[in-house]
Design a protein around this motif. Structure first.
Motif, PDB file in Angstrom:
ATOM      1  N   PHE A   1       0.804  -1.217   0.000  1.00 44.21           N
ATOM      2  CA  PHE A   1       0.000   0.000   0.000  1.00 44.21           C
ATOM      3  C   PHE A   1       0.842   1.274   0.000  1.00 44.21           C
ATOM      4  CE2 PHE A   1      -2.985  -2.936   2.424  1.00 44.21           C
ATOM      5  CZ  PHE A   1      -3.690  -3.281   1.279  1.00 44.21           C
ATOM      6  N   CYS A   2       2.150   1.151  -0.194  1.00 45.34           N
ATOM      7  CA  CYS A   2       3.010   2.336  -0.251  1.00 45.34           C
ATOM      8  C   CYS A   2       2.811   3.089  -1.557  1.00 45.34           C
ATOM      9  CB  CYS A   2       4.475   1.945  -0.087  1.00 45.34           C
ATOM     10  SG  CYS A   2       4.917   1.397   1.579  1.00 45.34           S
ATOM     11  N   THR A   3       2.785   2.360  -2.663  1.00 44.14           N
ATOM     12  CA  THR A   3       2.573   2.985  -3.963  1.00 44.14           C
ATOM     13  C   THR A   3       1.086   3.267  -4.150  1.00 44.14           C
ATOM     14  OG1 THR A   3       2.490   0.779  -4.958  1.00 44.14           O
ATOM     15  CG2 THR A   3       4.600   1.944  -5.012  1.00 44.14           C
ATOM     16  N   ASP A   4       0.738   3.915  -5.263  1.00 47.69           N
ATOM     17  CA  ASP A   4      -0.653   4.275  -5.526  1.00 47.69           C
ATOM     18  C   ASP A   4      -1.532   3.031  -5.551  1.00 47.69           C
ATOM     19  OD1 ASP A   4       0.379   6.777  -5.802  1.00 47.69           O
ATOM     20  OD2 ASP A   4       0.167   6.881  -7.973  1.00 47.69           O
ATOM     21  N   ASN A   5      -2.666   3.107  -4.866  1.00 41.82           N
ATOM     22  CA  ASN A   5      -3.573   1.958  -4.785  1.00 41.82           C
ATOM     23  C   ASN A   5      -4.987   2.414  -4.488  1.00 41.82           C
ATOM     24  OD1 ASN A   5      -4.167   1.500  -1.645  1.00 41.82           O
ATOM     25  ND2 ASN A   5      -2.046   2.186  -1.870  1.00 41.82           N
ATOM     26  N   ALA A   6      -5.956   1.589  -4.860  1.00 45.80           N
ATOM     27  CA  ALA A   6      -7.362   1.939  -4.646  1.00 45.80           C
ATOM     28  C   ALA A   6      -7.845   1.576  -3.250  1.00 45.80           C
ATOM     29  CB  ALA A   6      -8.230   1.233  -5.693  1.00 45.80           C
ATOM     30  N   ALA A   7      -7.091   0.755  -2.520  1.00 47.41           N
ATOM     31  CA  ALA A   7      -7.504   0.387  -1.159  1.00 47.41           C
ATOM     32  C   ALA A   7      -7.587   1.631  -0.283  1.00 47.41           C
ATOM     33  CB  ALA A   7      -6.513  -0.620  -0.575  1.00 47.41           C
ATOM     34  N   MET A   8      -6.587   2.502  -0.392  1.00 46.87           N
ATOM     35  CA  MET A   8      -6.584   3.725   0.415  1.00 46.87           C
ATOM     36  C   MET A   8      -7.707   4.669  -0.025  1.00 46.87           C
ATOM     37  SD  MET A   8      -3.143   5.551  -1.106  1.00 46.87           S
ATOM     38  CE  MET A   8      -3.126   6.376  -2.721  1.00 46.87           C
ATOM     39  N   ILE A   9      -8.042   4.665  -1.310  1.00 46.76           N
ATOM     40  CA  ILE A   9      -9.123   5.512  -1.810  1.00 46.76           C
ATOM     41  C   ILE A   9     -10.466   4.998  -1.299  1.00 46.76           C
ATOM     42  CG2 ILE A   9     -10.249   6.420  -3.875  1.00 46.76           C
ATOM     43  CD1 ILE A   9      -7.348   7.405  -3.375  1.00 46.76           C
ATOM     44  N   ALA A  10     -10.650   3.689  -1.340  1.00 44.48           N
ATOM     45  CA  ALA A  10     -11.897   3.096  -0.830  1.00 44.48           C
ATOM     46  C   ALA A  10     -12.046   3.356   0.660  1.00 44.48           C
ATOM     47  CB  ALA A  10     -11.901   1.590  -1.119  1.00 44.48           C
TER      48      ALA A  10
END
Length: 343
Positions: free
Chosen positions: A303-312
């Protein structure tokens, strides 16, 4: 409550589903390294086109995994809302994600939630540390951002310092390219540095004698470039240069973080963004924060690089707190700041 997250700010196409009770139940990211490697950097137009192809594929992958179709979703409310990145990032890439997110929200008759990509990075740490960490100090180091941020509460942030020119991530990739490691080369440079000798070269620690919390890496980049061009291509020299460069970058960040801790007296310290996966940086910052009787938190490396988990996850927090607008117009903010209000 279940939130679908979509991330297309730069060159990583990602979707995720966050469930209020279970947590993250789906996450998939496709990078575009092969697309951009021959150009030694990201080409915005190619990034947007790639997002369009890959995003549809990943959303279909969610439906396939759960053996559901559009009609079933509509009837059973599988998703309560769709969260998507509205900025910062490349305008074309952001438009692909926002257009698809808003189209889905209208067709499924569920809310769409715009999310600040930088706020997403801050909360990437919360995906594995769900306790309340506010107030906290954060170092955000990614391909486009280098910032020290004071987080007072959810949605309220102050930028304490930022880079005046190049970001840490961009400088890593630039020096890696000069060392013949290709693009992206940040992680490859760190791997190369493991075989280097400390003290062989000494590179400057820029702006560490100033009392402010800003950064500048353009001078360091030029200095290291000249060293590389003026030395032989012996493998050991490449190891040594990589080692000394990484140490200079990490030392600079640690010195500024130490000053920020002294100024704010905050005990919780978060490190996020792509460069937060760097082993040396993690080790030195953890030692620094613990020496100040504080606690240091990092996201999982996935989850360090760009990811949708953090957006969700941020979408879930905004939906749960009812602090988002229910607009249906397509809009993006390529130069969005962490403390800008988008709702």
């Amino acid at each position: 409550m279940r939130i679908l997250g979509i991330e297309t700010s730069c060159d990583d196409t990602s979707v995720a589903v966050y469930d209020q009770k279970i947590g993250l139940i789906f996450h998939s990211t496709l990078n575009q390294n092969k697309v951009h490697s021959e150009f030694s950097g990201i080409v915005p137009e190619l990034a947007a086109r790639s997002h369009l192809d890959k995003l549809i594929f990943l959303i279909k992958k969610i439906f396939s995994q759960y053996s559901i179709d559009k009609n079933f979703i509509t009837k059973k409310n599988i998703f309560d809302a769709i969260a998507y990145t509205i900025g910062p990032g490349f305008s074309g890439s952001l438009l692909v994600g926002s257009t698809i997110a808003l189209s889905l929200s209208l067709s499924l008759n569920i809310p769409s939630i715009s999310v600040n990509h930088l706020e997403g990075h801050l909360f990437s740490v919360m995906l594995n540390h769900t306790c309340n960490l506010f107030p906290f100090l954060a170092l955000l180091v990614s391909g486009a951002n280098t910032q020290l941020i004071s987080a007072h509460r959810f949605g309220q942030y102050t930028i304490l310092g930022e880079t005046l020119d190049d970001s840490v991530g961009n400088v890593f990739d630039y020096i890696a390219k000069l060392l013949g490691l290709g693009y992206p080369g940040g992680k490859k440079l760190s791997d190369l540095a493991k075989y280097g000798q400390s003290g062989k070269y000494f590179f400057p620690r820029p702006m560490t004698k100033y009392s402010n919390l800003n950064f500048s890496f353009s001078g360091l980049k030029t200095h290291v470039k000249n060293i590389i061009l003026n030395n032989s291509n012996l493998l050991q020299e490449r190891f040594n240069i990589a080692k000394s460069f990484e140490e200079a970058i990490v030392d600079t960040l640690v010195i500024k973080c130490k000053l920020a801790i002294q100024k704010t007296n905050l005990k919780n310290f978060l490190v996020c963004g792509g460069v937060s996966s760097n082993h040396l940086l993690r080790k030195k910052l953890k030692n620094l924060v613990e020496s100040k009787q504080g606690k240091c938190y990092f996201p999982k490396k996935i989850f360090c690089t760009d990811n949708a988990a953090m957006i969700a996850y941020v979408g879930f927090l905004k939906y749960n707190s009812n602090i988002y607008s229910r607009h249906n117009s397509i809009r993006v903010f390529p130069d969005l700041l962490i403390n800008d209000n988008i709702d």
